[in-house]
Motif scaffolding. Structure first.
Motif, PDB file in Angstrom:
ATOM      1  N   ASP A 245       1.235  -5.665  -6.539  1.00  0.00           N
ATOM      2  CA  ASP A 245       0.969  -5.249  -5.158  1.00  0.00           C
ATOM      3  C   ASP A 245       2.284  -5.105  -4.391  1.00  0.00           C
ATOM      4  O   ASP A 245       2.437  -4.223  -3.536  1.00  0.00           O
ATOM      5  CB  ASP A 245       0.066  -6.290  -4.492  1.00  0.00           C
ATOM      6  CG  ASP A 245      -0.282  -5.908  -3.064  1.00  0.00           C
ATOM      7  OD1 ASP A 245      -0.827  -4.813  -2.855  1.00  0.00           O
ATOM      8  OD2 ASP A 245      -0.007  -6.708  -2.143  1.00  0.00           O
TER       9      ASP A 245
ATOM     10  N   GLY B  22      -4.358  -5.325   5.403  1.00  0.00           N
ATOM     11  CA  GLY B  22      -3.102  -5.446   6.131  1.00  0.00           C
ATOM     12  C   GLY B  22      -3.162  -6.294   7.387  1.00  0.00           C
ATOM     13  O   GLY B  22      -2.368  -6.100   8.302  1.00  0.00           O
TER      14      GLY B  22
ATOM     15  N   MET C  88      -5.101   2.915   4.885  1.00  0.00           N
ATOM     16  CA  MET C  88      -6.228   2.103   4.413  1.00  0.00           C
ATOM     17  C   MET C  88      -7.044   1.653   5.627  1.00  0.00           C
ATOM     18  O   MET C  88      -6.538   1.637   6.751  1.00  0.00           O
ATOM     19  CB  MET C  88      -5.754   0.854   3.659  1.00  0.00           C
ATOM     20  CG  MET C  88      -4.972   1.112   2.394  1.00  0.00           C
ATOM     21  SD  MET C  88      -5.707   2.308   1.304  1.00  0.00           S
ATOM     22  CE  MET C  88      -4.433   3.557   1.354  1.00  0.00           C
TER      23      MET C  88
ATOM     24  N   ASN D  33      -9.790  -3.246   7.116  1.00  0.00           N
ATOM     25  CA  ASN D  33      -9.953  -4.496   6.363  1.00  0.00           C
ATOM     26  C   ASN D  33      -8.660  -4.943   5.703  1.00  0.00           C
ATOM     27  O   ASN D  33      -8.550  -6.065   5.235  1.00  0.00           O
ATOM     28  CB  ASN D  33     -11.006  -4.322   5.264  1.00  0.00           C
ATOM     29  CG  ASN D  33     -12.363  -4.076   5.865  1.00  0.00           C
ATOM     30  OD1 ASN D  33     -12.620  -4.505   6.980  1.00  0.00           O
ATOM     31  ND2 ASN D  33     -13.210  -3.366   5.152  1.00  0.00           N
TER      32      ASN D  33
ATOM     33  N   PHE E 148      -4.306   6.307  -3.537  1.00  0.00           N
ATOM     34  CA  PHE E 148      -3.114   7.088  -3.862  1.00  0.00           C
ATOM     35  C   PHE E 148      -3.349   7.940  -5.112  1.00  0.00           C
ATOM     36  O   PHE E 148      -2.927   9.088  -5.191  1.00  0.00           O
ATOM     37  CB  PHE E 148      -1.901   6.165  -4.049  1.00  0.00           C
ATOM     38  CG  PHE E 148      -1.468   5.456  -2.776  1.00  0.00           C
ATOM     39  CD1 PHE E 148      -1.852   5.926  -1.523  1.00  0.00           C
ATOM     40  CD2 PHE E 148      -0.670   4.317  -2.827  1.00  0.00           C
ATOM     41  CE1 PHE E 148      -1.454   5.280  -0.351  1.00  0.00           C
ATOM     42  CE2 PHE E 148      -0.259   3.667  -1.661  1.00  0.00           C
ATOM     43  CZ  PHE E 148      -0.654   4.149  -0.421  1.00  0.00           C
TER      44      PHE E 148
END
Ligand code: PPS
Length: 390
Positions: A295, A352, A347, A350, A151
């Motif tokens: 997070d 989520g 993303m 890998n 981001f």
């Protein structure tokens, strides 16, 4: 006499033939030399272009394995070559990169976001050079470090190194010295911020001491997360590609499998004792130079987090809601740089993954274990996160 003249002519002929042969040979060798030199230069340029353009295909990100492995003891300090300044690394004109050029090509019509080209103004006569990171995401692994870096990279005043460097935490890389470290960095203008992320720095004394010694004004970004959930995330990182039935039980992350007792020293558990790892950094660096982000906030409201980061990094506020796109299917935000017409980039695979459930007793045990540690962290940061089971 005639015989002598014949001999003389033959000698001259063969001399001339050899001369021509050697001349051809010399030209061939020269041309080979030039072409080799050119291709080496071109490969170098291409690599530098790739780095500086920020190969932004989110699916091409490479994660170095076991980023959550921690390093708590101080490794033997090796001699590193610090005897140079940035100015020695100014490339000659032919090597200078137009760091905006590759991005230009990716712009599409219907621009309704601020583009680098439109809003980034390099200082007059400025030359893009490699610079040491002025900001580093130092941790914690599995707490959203990749999303944060991605981001941030949308911002025209930020230039990132995409892959994790692990310069301070990998003995072999550290032994290569600062010159090597600098050469990993992308080209940037003097009003841009160069950034890297290596989530294991936060647990490393060497990283802290070296950054403090050489880059005392470096801005540090730290991501934290409910430490119980972080363990599950670390478990998935290790075993996600195994069939569910082939995966070991989750307690391999926090139990001593021989004694069947809770193991607070297990790496996955220890990393989540955030106050322990953060305290030395807070003692070493000015609090103003450390940004702590959760997070949970990054996942639910990336724009607010990025607005805080813009302020923290002293860069113009440029990101807006159009840069973020909520993906209903994954439940995560993806991003776009230039246009809302643009295919949002998410993303890589890998991240989520659906988290498996912890056994209820283990979950309670872990929440009980972390509660006092979390309290210490909140006190240290003067900030509270809701890390109770929801
Ligand atoms: N937008 C978006 N998309 C995907 N993932 C997001 C996002 N924002 C935050 N996160 C969180 O990032 C978690 C992975 O953390 P890291 O990037 O630090 O992992 S790593 O240490 O670099 O492997 C990842 O954890 P898991 O869901 O357990 O994979 C997410 O909780």
């Amino acid at each position: 006499m005639i015989a002598f003249i014949k001999l003389l002519r033959r000698t001259i002929n063969s001399f001339l033939t050899s001369l021509v042969f050697f001349a051809i040979l010399a030209v061939a060798v020269l041309m080979w030399g030039i072409s080799t030199h050119m291709s080496v230069r071109n490969i170098g340029k291409l690599n530098a272009m790739k780095r500086s353009s920020g190969n932004d295909d989110a699916n091409s990100y490479i994660e170095t394995p076991s980023t959550t492995e921690m390093e708590t003891s101080l490794p033997v300090r090796k001699e590193v070559d610090n005897s140079f300044t940035h100015s020695q690394f100014v490339p000659d004109k032919s090597e200078q990169q137009d760091i905006n050029a590759p991005e230009e090509k990716t712009q599409n019509k219907g621009l309704n976001l601020r583009s680098r080209q439109e809003y980034f103004i390099p200082p007059p006569d400025d030359v893009p050079v490699r610079r040491f990171p002025q900001a580093v995401i130092i941790g914690f692994g599995k707490c959203g470090t990749r999303a944060m870096l991605t981001f941030l990279s949308l911002h025209p005043y930020i230039v990132i190194h995409h892959e994790e460097v692990h310069f301070y935490t990998d003995d072999k890389l550290y032994a290569k010295g600062y010159k090597w470290y600098l050469n990993q960095m992308p080209f940037s203008y003097s009003n841009q911020v160069t950034m890297e992320k290596s989530p294991d720095y936060v647990c490393s004394n060497r990283a802290r001491q070296e950054i403090a010694e050489h880059f005392p004004d470096c801005k540090l970004i730290v991501l934290v997360r409910n430490p119980v959930v972080r363990i599950v995330s670390a478990f998935l990182q290790r075993f996600r590609f195994k069939e569910t039935t082939q995966r070991p039980p989750m307690n391999v992350m926090y139990m001593n499998t021989k004694t069947n007792e809770f193991n607070p020293n297990a790496s996955a558990v220890d990393v989540g004792i955030f106050h322990k790892h953060l305290s030395p950094w807070l003692r070493t660096f000015s609090r103003d130079n450390i940004l702590v982000v959760s997070d949970e906030d990054l996942t639910t409201d990336p724009l607010s987090v990025l607005k805080r980061a813009e302020k923290f990094l002293n860069i113009p506020p440029m990101l807006n809601e159009d840069n973020f796109y909520y993906n209903e299917t994954s439940g995560f935000y993806c991003c776009r740089r230039y246009s809302t017409d643009e295919q949002p980039r998410c993303m890589n695979i890998n991240k989520g993954w659906k988290h498996p459930e912890l056994p209820a007793d283990d979950e309670k045990m872990l929440y009980d274990f972390y509660r006092p540690h979390n309290k210490k962290l909140f006190k240290l940061l003067n900030e509270t996160y809701n890390w109770e089971k929801t």
